[in-house]
Design a protein around this motif. Structure first.
Motif, PDB file in Angstrom:
ATOM      1  N   MET A 105      76.084 -60.682 -16.138  1.00 11.95           N
ATOM      2  CA  MET A 105      76.710 -61.957 -15.793  1.00 11.95           C
ATOM      3  C   MET A 105      78.129 -61.687 -15.283  1.00 11.95           C
ATOM      4  O   MET A 105      78.919 -61.028 -15.955  1.00 11.95           O
ATOM      5  CB  MET A 105      76.753 -62.846 -17.033  1.00 11.95           C
ATOM      6  N   PRO A 106      78.464 -62.169 -14.078  1.00  9.71           N
ATOM      7  CA  PRO A 106      79.819 -61.956 -13.555  1.00  9.71           C
ATOM      8  C   PRO A 106      80.832 -62.882 -14.217  1.00  9.71           C
ATOM      9  O   PRO A 106      80.559 -64.057 -14.461  1.00  9.71           O
ATOM     10  CB  PRO A 106      79.676 -62.259 -12.065  1.00  9.71           C
ATOM     11  N   ILE A 107      81.995 -62.320 -14.504  1.00 14.45           N
ATOM     12  CA  ILE A 107      83.113 -63.091 -15.050  1.00 14.45           C
ATOM     13  C   ILE A 107      84.356 -62.766 -14.227  1.00 14.45           C
ATOM     14  O   ILE A 107      84.673 -61.590 -14.023  1.00 14.45           O
ATOM     15  CB  ILE A 107      83.365 -62.764 -16.537  1.00 14.45           C
ATOM     16  N   LYS A 108      85.049 -63.807 -13.777  1.00 13.52           N
ATOM     17  CA  LYS A 108      86.284 -63.606 -13.030  1.00 13.52           C
ATOM     18  C   LYS A 108      87.463 -63.934 -13.937  1.00 13.52           C
ATOM     19  O   LYS A 108      87.495 -64.986 -14.574  1.00 13.52           O
ATOM     20  CB  LYS A 108      86.313 -64.498 -11.784  1.00 13.52           C
ATOM     21  N   VAL A 109      88.430 -63.000 -14.006  1.00 15.53           N
ATOM     22  CA  VAL A 109      89.589 -63.197 -14.866  1.00 15.53           C
ATOM     23  C   VAL A 109      90.874 -62.974 -14.080  1.00 15.53           C
ATOM     24  O   VAL A 109      90.888 -62.279 -13.062  1.00 15.53           O
ATOM     25  CB  VAL A 109      89.561 -62.251 -16.093  1.00 15.53           C
ATOM     26  N   LEU A 110      91.951 -63.566 -14.600  1.00 12.06           N
ATOM     27  CA  LEU A 110      93.300 -63.244 -14.143  1.00 12.06           C
ATOM     28  C   LEU A 110      93.909 -62.310 -15.176  1.00 12.06           C
ATOM     29  O   LEU A 110      93.963 -62.635 -16.364  1.00 12.06           O
ATOM     30  CB  LEU A 110      94.145 -64.505 -14.017  1.00 12.06           C
ATOM     31  N   ARG A 111      94.350 -61.165 -14.717  1.00 14.33           N
ATOM     32  CA  ARG A 111      95.031 -60.197 -15.586  1.00 14.33           C
ATOM     33  C   ARG A 111      96.436 -60.037 -15.024  1.00 14.33           C
ATOM     34  O   ARG A 111      96.632 -59.361 -14.022  1.00 14.33           O
ATOM     35  CB  ARG A 111      94.281 -58.879 -15.626  1.00 14.33           C
ATOM     36  N   GLY A 112      97.390 -60.716 -15.682  1.00 13.00           N
ATOM     37  CA  GLY A 112      98.693 -60.853 -15.052  1.00 13.00           C
ATOM     38  C   GLY A 112      98.531 -61.759 -13.848  1.00 13.00           C
ATOM     39  O   GLY A 112      98.024 -62.874 -13.956  1.00 13.00           O
ATOM     40  N   GLN A 113      98.910 -61.276 -12.684  1.00 12.24           N
ATOM     41  CA  GLN A 113      98.749 -62.069 -11.461  1.00 12.24           C
ATOM     42  C   GLN A 113      97.579 -61.568 -10.615  1.00 12.24           C
ATOM     43  O   GLN A 113      97.361 -62.048  -9.506  1.00 12.24           O
ATOM     44  CB  GLN A 113     100.039 -62.027 -10.638  1.00 12.24           C
ATOM     45  N   ARG A 114      96.825 -60.592 -11.150  1.00  8.19           N
ATOM     46  CA  ARG A 114      95.709 -60.021 -10.391  1.00  8.19           C
ATOM     47  C   ARG A 114      94.402 -60.692 -10.784  1.00  8.19           C
ATOM     48  O   ARG A 114      94.139 -60.932 -11.955  1.00  8.19           O
ATOM     49  CB  ARG A 114      95.585 -58.514 -10.652  1.00  8.19           C
ATOM     50  N   GLU A 115      93.578 -60.987  -9.776  1.00 14.38           N
ATOM     51  CA  GLU A 115      92.247 -61.536 -10.020  1.00 14.38           C
ATOM     52  C   GLU A 115      91.248 -60.378 -10.064  1.00 14.38           C
ATOM     53  O   GLU A 115      91.194 -59.564  -9.153  1.00 14.38           O
ATOM     54  CB  GLU A 115      91.884 -62.509  -8.907  1.00 14.38           C
ATOM     55  N   ILE A 116      90.483 -60.306 -11.154  1.00 14.75           N
ATOM     56  CA  ILE A 116      89.569 -59.187 -11.368  1.00 14.75           C
ATOM     57  C   ILE A 116      88.158 -59.718 -11.617  1.00 14.75           C
ATOM     58  O   ILE A 116      87.974 -60.683 -12.367  1.00 14.75           O
ATOM     59  CB  ILE A 116      90.015 -58.327 -12.568  1.00 14.75           C
TER      60      ILE A 116
END
Length: 199
Positions: free
Chosen positions: A146-157
């Motif tokens: 399952m894909p999950i999109k996160v913000l880590r600091g200001q980066r989208e991962i």
């Protein structure tokens, strides 16, 4: 749903009713041991989703990743950023679910999720609160990536996780706890005559 409705052994499982509207909003299901007046109910929308499967004798699976989550909003992030110590990372001012705990040896850890990540989407669905994330994880297909999109600091991962079944995870945790208890009992027995000295 956390509630203060009184639930005791032998009378749980009844409806949780909103006294103002008269609508059933959940099914009472559990209490928290050693926390008097703290009870939990299954939300009625979730009950509607699974009741036909239950009536037909099908097993219900619940997705589990191993995360502690809280809701992130722009206002909440701004307030926290205003109080940050010098050198600390700012929290993105977005809607989402912020990860405050990643439990060890879980799909979340294996998939690369980290504390302070902000989940902004799961699969094709946007996440604007911790409740959104919990609902989507609960409904996820067990064993399927399952894909999950996160913000880590200001980066989208973009990350990929593989949920496991919550019931299976709980069984593993109980077995591990029982194993630890047996080890403690054996250790206590081996102390023999020295036991009074450590009590």
């Amino acid at each position: 749903i956390q509630t203060d409705a009184a639930i005791n052994p032998g009378n749980s499982g009844g409806p949780l009713i909103d006294v103002e509207s008269g609508h059933v909003i959940g099914i009472n299901a559990a209490i928290r041991a050693h926390m008097e007046g703290t009870s939990f109910a299954i939300p009625i929308n979730r009950v509607r989703e699974i009741m036909n499967d239950l009536a037909n004798g099908r097993e219900i699976h619940h997705g589990y990743l191993g995360l502690g989550l809280a809701t992130c909003t722009p206002d909440w992030a701004r307030r926290n950023n205003a109080d940050l110590k010098e050198g600390s990372s700012t929290i993105p001012e977005v809607y989402g679910a912020i990860v405050h705990k990643v439990f060890p040896r879980t799909p979340a850890e294996n998939g690369g999720l980290k504390e302070n990540d902000i989940i902004i989407s799961i699969g094709e669905n946007k996440v604007k609160s911790a409740e959104d994330a919990r609902r989507l994880i609960d409904l996820a297909t067990v064993g399927k990536e399952m894909p999950i999109k996160v913000l880590r600091g200001q980066r989208e991962i973009q990350l990929t996780v593989k949920p496991v079944d919550l019931a299976g995870r709980l069984r593993e945790m109980r077995k591990e706890r029982q194993r630890q208890l047996r080890q403690e009992q054996l250790r206590y027995q081996e102390l023999g005559p020295f036991r009074p000295m450590i009590q």
